[in-house]
Write a protein that holds these residues in place. Sequence first.
Motif, short mmCIF file in Angstrom:
data_model
loop_
_atom_site.label_atom_id
_atom_site.label_comp_id
_atom_site.label_asym_id
_atom_site.label_seq_id
_atom_site.Cartn_x
_atom_site.Cartn_y
_atom_site.Cartn_z
N PHE A 1 -42.06 24.56 51.47
CA PHE A 1 -42.69 25.56 50.62
C PHE A 1 -42.27 25.35 49.16
CE2 PHE A 1 -42.14 27.55 54.83
CZ PHE A 1 -43.45 27.82 55.14
N LYS B 1 -43.38 31.57 54.94
CA LYS B 1 -43.52 32.02 53.56
C LYS B 1 -42.23 31.79 52.78
CE LYS B 1 -44.88 36.21 50.99
NZ LYS B 1 -45.21 37.65 51.13
N VAL C 1 -36.88 31.12 53.18
CA VAL C 1 -38.09 31.10 53.98
C VAL C 1 -38.06 32.25 54.98
CG1 VAL C 1 -38.54 28.64 53.75
CG2 VAL C 1 -37.01 29.43 55.55
#
Length: 517
Positions: free
Chosen positions: A108, A162, A175
């Motif tokens: 991410f 996310k 995360v």
Amino acid sequence: MSDERKDGKDLSRRDFLKSTGTAAIAAGMVAGSLTAFTRDAEAAWDTMPKKWDETHDVIVVGTGFAGLAAAIEARHAGAEVLVIDKMRTHGGNSIINGGEMASVGNRFQKEAGIQDSPELLLKDMLKAGSNLNHPELVKMCAERSGEALDWCEQFVGAKFVKLVYHGGHSVKRSVQTDNASGSGLVNPLFAKAKAMGVKFLFTTKMERLVTNKEGRVVGMEIRKGYKFPDDKSGKVAFLKARKAVVLGSGGFSQNVVLRQIHDPRIDARFDSTNHPGATGEATLAACMIGAMDVQMDWIQMGPWTSPDEKGFGQVPQFCERLVGYGPMIDPKTGRRFIQETGNRKVRADAMMALGYNTIIFSDEVNVKRQVLAHTLEKGMANGAIRKYDTIEELAAAYGIPLAPFKEELAKWNSYVAAKKDPDFNCKIFPETTPLQQGPFYVARLWPRVHYTMGGLVINKDAQVKGFNMKPIQGLYAAGESTGGVHGAVRLGTCSMLSCVVFGRIAGKNAANEKPWG
């Protein structure tokens, strides 16, 4: 205290405990949960059972992140593993955790173009911990954070979906699980352990650790059929550990008497985010066979909990997603009072100094961009998160003086536009937008006891150390039952990280211990 006697021989744990056992037992009695230790001090540690009821290679205490990670790695290394838990169900405090783990160099971050490094995470953890962290332990967490996430996803099967930010981190690096809960990792860990053949015993409380004459941990006395919190419930039995015992038993946030021994301010006025069983008996039991403890007086208050809901609740996920996207306000003045993206201790201390509830709020654009829909829905359903169409309605609802409140909001919006906060140096993110129109979402905040930084002293191999500064053979620990990793203040999302890193180390090394007897 010298480690040598006048005759030149090493001072053993047994010698030490003969002289200090009475004080240790008194501490256990004050804590109200170690009644098994009221017997003669030397006998409590030197008496071996006449018969072992069960024998296992490795026995793990606790079914949270640390305990399950240890069990999986011990089993993966070929050991026969039993995990015990005094509660009726698995997960401990981990299962109600926010489901967020710090990890350097994750996918991410790469997608968002965020530059990060283990050295920067190490720096952030040391800064949050006031440099009281044990450097070799923090370094292990920082260097293995990427590997820990890979293991959770690829080997265990957990899903992280996310990238989120927590106060005190230099960059976004944490995360979040697919359900924004620790259960998103605990349940896959539990399923993996069972599939690998790890055995579990619930409603089973460890009463004491059993050592042999050399001071090696060889097993434990337990109560099977224990009914929390009745210390007289259950039937006494003895479990032999051929190789080692691993403590992944958590902290003591729910033990009001014990936490007041270390910090008298934190009395029963302060609730806890923790599950009811977070009472610390296993840590005390280890201390009573000579294990060293550290930093027990560093107890973290979570500044993002709400007086309008019990336990951990929904507001922590609402509040932490909004730091940097909305202001925290003192309702008596209508003004901001602290750096929203500052670390937990800074914010909690500021709230406690005020002595009353504060609020955090933002508009629909920022809230719906940052806060998960189910968090918002559940928080509004239980009344802890509320929605107002105008600033005037919001101010009236919380008794906030309107004129200074509007002035503060105008300043906040100007700082958002400039991407710089000259008042408190709050981190303003590129995607943060000014709060120009309703509806607005708001939650009240008041600190709760969240994490106990102190616990057993371990080395980088997760071995528990005794007062002779040497590892206690056959005893390992990981997670919140240990101290030294986080120093004065645990940096947010580093709990799951440290549990996974040291749980894995503890399990692997426990399985590789040479069997005794």
